[in-house]
Design a protein around this motif. Structure first.
Motif, mmCIF file in Angstrom:
data_model
loop_
_atom_site.group_PDB
_atom_site.id
_atom_site.type_symbol
_atom_site.label_atom_id
_atom_site.label_comp_id
_atom_site.label_asym_id
_atom_site.label_seq_id
_atom_site.Cartn_x
_atom_site.Cartn_y
_atom_site.Cartn_z
ATOM 1 N N LYS A 110 22.667 13.517 34.189
ATOM 2 C CA LYS A 110 23.789 13.848 33.308
ATOM 3 C C LYS A 110 24.481 15.137 33.767
ATOM 4 C CE LYS A 110 22.025 11.512 29.188
ATOM 5 N NZ LYS A 110 23.129 10.557 29.065
ATOM 6 N N PRO A 111 25.021 15.115 34.972
ATOM 7 C CA PRO A 111 25.673 16.334 35.470
ATOM 8 C C PRO A 111 26.997 16.595 34.760
ATOM 9 C CG PRO A 111 26.060 14.529 36.989
ATOM 10 C CD PRO A 111 25.109 14.005 35.940
ATOM 11 N N ILE A 112 27.354 17.858 34.660
ATOM 12 C CA ILE A 112 28.689 18.230 34.162
ATOM 13 C C ILE A 112 29.716 17.969 35.255
ATOM 14 C CG2 ILE A 112 30.127 20.174 33.408
ATOM 15 C CD1 ILE A 112 27.617 21.382 32.134
ATOM 16 N N HIS A 113 29.326 18.264 36.493
ATOM 17 C CA HIS A 113 30.194 18.055 37.655
ATOM 18 C C HIS A 113 29.571 16.999 38.560
ATOM 19 C CE1 HIS A 113 32.403 21.677 36.524
ATOM 20 N NE2 HIS A 113 31.238 22.284 36.396
ATOM 21 N N ILE A 114 30.410 16.214 39.212
ATOM 22 C CA ILE A 114 29.920 15.176 40.113
ATOM 23 C C ILE A 114 29.099 15.787 41.233
ATOM 24 C CG2 ILE A 114 30.642 13.481 41.854
ATOM 25 C CD1 ILE A 114 32.946 12.729 40.085
ATOM 26 N N ILE A 115 27.963 15.143 41.537
ATOM 27 C CA ILE A 115 27.098 15.564 42.641
ATOM 28 C C ILE A 115 27.496 14.805 43.905
ATOM 29 C CG2 ILE A 115 24.706 15.591 43.448
ATOM 30 C CD1 ILE A 115 23.843 15.814 40.512
ATOM 31 N N PRO A 116 27.602 15.457 45.075
ATOM 32 C CA PRO A 116 27.332 16.879 45.315
ATOM 33 C C PRO A 116 28.451 17.765 44.791
ATOM 34 C CG PRO A 116 28.106 15.835 47.329
ATOM 35 C CD PRO A 116 27.948 14.739 46.319
ATOM 36 N N GLU A 117 28.071 18.905 44.266
ATOM 37 C CA GLU A 117 29.028 19.831 43.695
ATOM 38 C C GLU A 117 29.869 20.488 44.787
ATOM 39 O OE1 GLU A 117 25.794 19.839 43.351
ATOM 40 O OE2 GLU A 117 25.189 19.787 41.249
ATOM 41 N N ASN A 118 31.002 21.031 44.374
ATOM 42 C CA ASN A 118 31.933 21.630 45.335
ATOM 43 C C ASN A 118 31.620 23.089 45.643
ATOM 44 O OD1 ASN A 118 33.661 19.339 45.706
ATOM 45 N ND2 ASN A 118 34.479 19.714 43.653
#
Length: 257
Positions: free
Chosen positions: A231-239
């Motif tokens: 349940k990431p807040i940001h899509i993995i892999p993160e920027n």
């Protein structure tokens, strides 16, 4: 046999109950033109989708084998775009070629259909740096989630860094002052898709759980759970590191208040 067919029909109905998005191709092309590519790009900016299946189609012109290959190339082309943008890899790919009920308007047959599910959105309250945790808890409803901001751990461990002490003490004060408050402590990690091999998210949620119990909070008011990186807040892999820090977090969910 009848029972088997009925089960197969029901499973097929469930499998294809997802939402669908369609993109269209020019004649004899497996690449999208700029207009359709832009439509797909806008669609993919939705971060809360899980892609299930991609199906390629052709109009009836040319041979059956040629159309099967062209339709598969179209499906693969779309798959590679989705994979690059969303990092989702486990997507079924299929070619129907010309073997479907053709529309009399041929351009509507040159297409790829994308089946997807809309993921459930957690009710994590938006960030409000002007409110401390106590103020957020006082206005939260059952089911709401609150991020324990500034709660950090040493790398790959459940050991708090010294800077985490204030948020732990604030949470403890809240729990002691609100005897009816029950929470679930939820751990999350960043950076990797799939299994949390070292159970880091669980270890960190458990560390908060143990801290509260060791300081006088009844364990019947507490539970803990690991979500790993699901349940990431940001899509993995993160920027960047900011996004990684926001994905690697501990939240509390209000169970009763």
């Amino acid at each position: 046999m009848i029972r088997f067919l009925l089960c197969f029909f029901l499973l097929s109905t469930v499998a294809f109950s997802q939402a669908k998005f369609t993109v269209y191709f020019d004649t004899d092309s497996y690449q999208l033109n700029s207009l359709e590519l832009n439509r797909l790009d806008v669609f993919l900016k939705n971060k809360d989708l899980k892609f299930i299946k991609i199906i390629g189609f052709c109009d009836y012109r040319a041979t059956n084998s040629y159309n099967d290959t062209l339709a598969l190339n179209r499906a693969n082309y779309v798959y590679h775009i989705i994979e690059k943008v969303t990092n989702q890899k486990q997507i079924e790919i299929e070619s129907k070629g010309e073997n479907f009920t053709q529309n009399s308007d041929l351009k509507l047959n040159r297409k790829v259909e994308i089946f997807y599910e809309v993921l459930e959105t957690d009710k994590t309250l938006p960030k409000d740096d002007k409110k401390n945790l106590s103020q957020q808890v006082s206005t939260a409803k059952v089911g709401d989630k609150l991020i324990l901001k500034n709660l950090h751990f040493y790398n790959r461990s459940g050991i708090f860094v010294p800077e985490s002490r204030p948020v732990l003490e604030e949470l403890l004060k809240i729990m002691l002052a609100n005897p009816n408050l029950k929470i679930e402590i939820q751990g999350h990690i960043c950076c990797q898709i799939g299994t949390d091999v070292e159970d880091t998210a669980k270890v960190r949620a458990l560390a908060v759980y143990n801290y509260l119990i060791n300081n006088g909070v009844n364990k019947n008011r507490l539970s803990y759970k690991s979500f790993g990186s699901s349940k990431p807040i940001h899509i993995i892999p993160e920027n960047n590191e900011d996004e990684r820090n926001e994905n690697r977090r501990v939240e509390i969910q209000i169970i009763a208040n």
